[in-house]
Design an enzyme around this catalytic site. Structure first.
Site, PDB file in Angstrom:
ATOM      1  N   ASP A 183      42.969  35.791  39.003  1.00 31.30           N
ATOM      2  CA  ASP A 183      42.139  37.193  40.276  1.00 31.30           C
ATOM      3  C   ASP A 183      40.542  37.009  39.856  1.00 31.30           C
ATOM      4  O   ASP A 183      40.439  35.963  40.512  1.00 31.30           O
ATOM      5  CB  ASP A 183      42.701  38.606  39.454  1.00 31.30           C
ATOM      6  CG  ASP A 183      42.092  39.754  40.107  1.00 31.30           C
ATOM      7  OD1 ASP A 183      41.914  39.433  41.170  1.00 31.30           O
ATOM      8  OD2 ASP A 183      41.942  40.750  39.575  1.00 31.30           O
TER       9      ASP A 183
ATOM     10  N   ASP B  28      52.551  44.269  35.098  1.00 28.09           N
ATOM     11  CA  ASP B  28      52.467  45.639  34.954  1.00 28.09           C
ATOM     12  C   ASP B  28      51.532  46.383  35.434  1.00 28.09           C
ATOM     13  O   ASP B  28      50.863  45.592  36.523  1.00 28.09           O
ATOM     14  CB  ASP B  28      52.327  46.091  33.442  1.00 28.09           C
ATOM     15  CG  ASP B  28      51.275  46.202  33.186  1.00 28.09           C
ATOM     16  OD1 ASP B  28      50.569  45.260  33.046  1.00 28.09           O
ATOM     17  OD2 ASP B  28      50.384  46.926  32.416  1.00 28.09           O
TER      18      ASP B  28
END
Ligand code: 5GP
Length: 192
Positions: A118, A174
């Site tokens: 990311d 998650d």
């Protein structure tokens, strides 16, 4: 960097609720499996006779690491490191090592397995840590990559899918501890 695979979007009617967020299907389990087979073949070709050591980055990569590792057709080992940078749905920017490596990596050909790149800060932190231990080489493989979110000059050598910088869930990823068990990858629904 090699070309990333094409995304298969599938939009059945269902959406799922995890805590306070709604997610919709993004990449199917079948598409993930197909892409992992392709990446696995490339790694098999490039690393045959190199006895690589895979390093899975916990927690997010544990499912991807297990599936990728089982595509390997050469002698190779796997171990894990645990780092943490995310709280809720955004990166804190500060990476902490929570569980170090048990294996010696000196003179080994390392393949770091990430779930997603990311900002790139986690991968940069890990690569710096590993370089200090004089491996023979280091390559990185990430199932997902958000190039527009990068804050450092880093790219995975092998990549499953490039995506827009939206929050993803499932297949190991998650939301505050939940959703890792979803077989496909889901994306947070855009507010209408
Ligand atoms: P980076 O340091 O590259 O910003 O982030 C790396 C870690 O942040 C990943 O290994 C993953 O655990 C978490 N992360 C980044 N993007 C996402 C995302 O879209 N969804 C989830 N669930 N975790 C993410």
């Amino acid at each position: 960097m090699q070309d990333c695979g094409e995304l298969a979007y599938f939009w059945p009617m269902n959406s799922i609720q995890v805590l306070d967020r709604t997610f919709v299907p993004f990449i199917s389990a079948e598409k993930i499996a197909e892409r992992i087979r392709q990446i696995g073949q490339e790694i098999n070709e490039r690393y045959k006779d190199k006895n690589p050591l895979f390093i899975g980055i916990l927690n997010g990569s544990f499912i991807f690491a297990a599936d990728l590792y089982r595509e390997m057709e050469m002698p190779c080992e796997i171990t894990f490191m645990r780092v943490s940078s995310y709280t809720g749905t955004s990166s804190s920017g500060k990476v902490k090592e929570l569980l170090g490596l048990g294996n010696s990596v000196k003179d080994r050909h390392l393949i770091v397995i990430e779930d997603i790149v990311d900002t790139g800060l986690t991968l940069q932190f890990i690569l710096n840590e590993l370089q200090l231990q004089n491996p023979a080489s280091i390559a990185t493989v990430s199932l997902l990559f958000k190039p527009k979110a990068l804050q450092v000059d880093i790219e995975p050598d092998f990549c499953g899918f490039e995506t827009e910088p939206r929050f993803l869930l499932g297949y190991g990823l998650d939301y505050d501890g939940y959703g890792r068990n979803l077989k496909g990858i889901f994306v947070e629904k855009e507010k209408s």
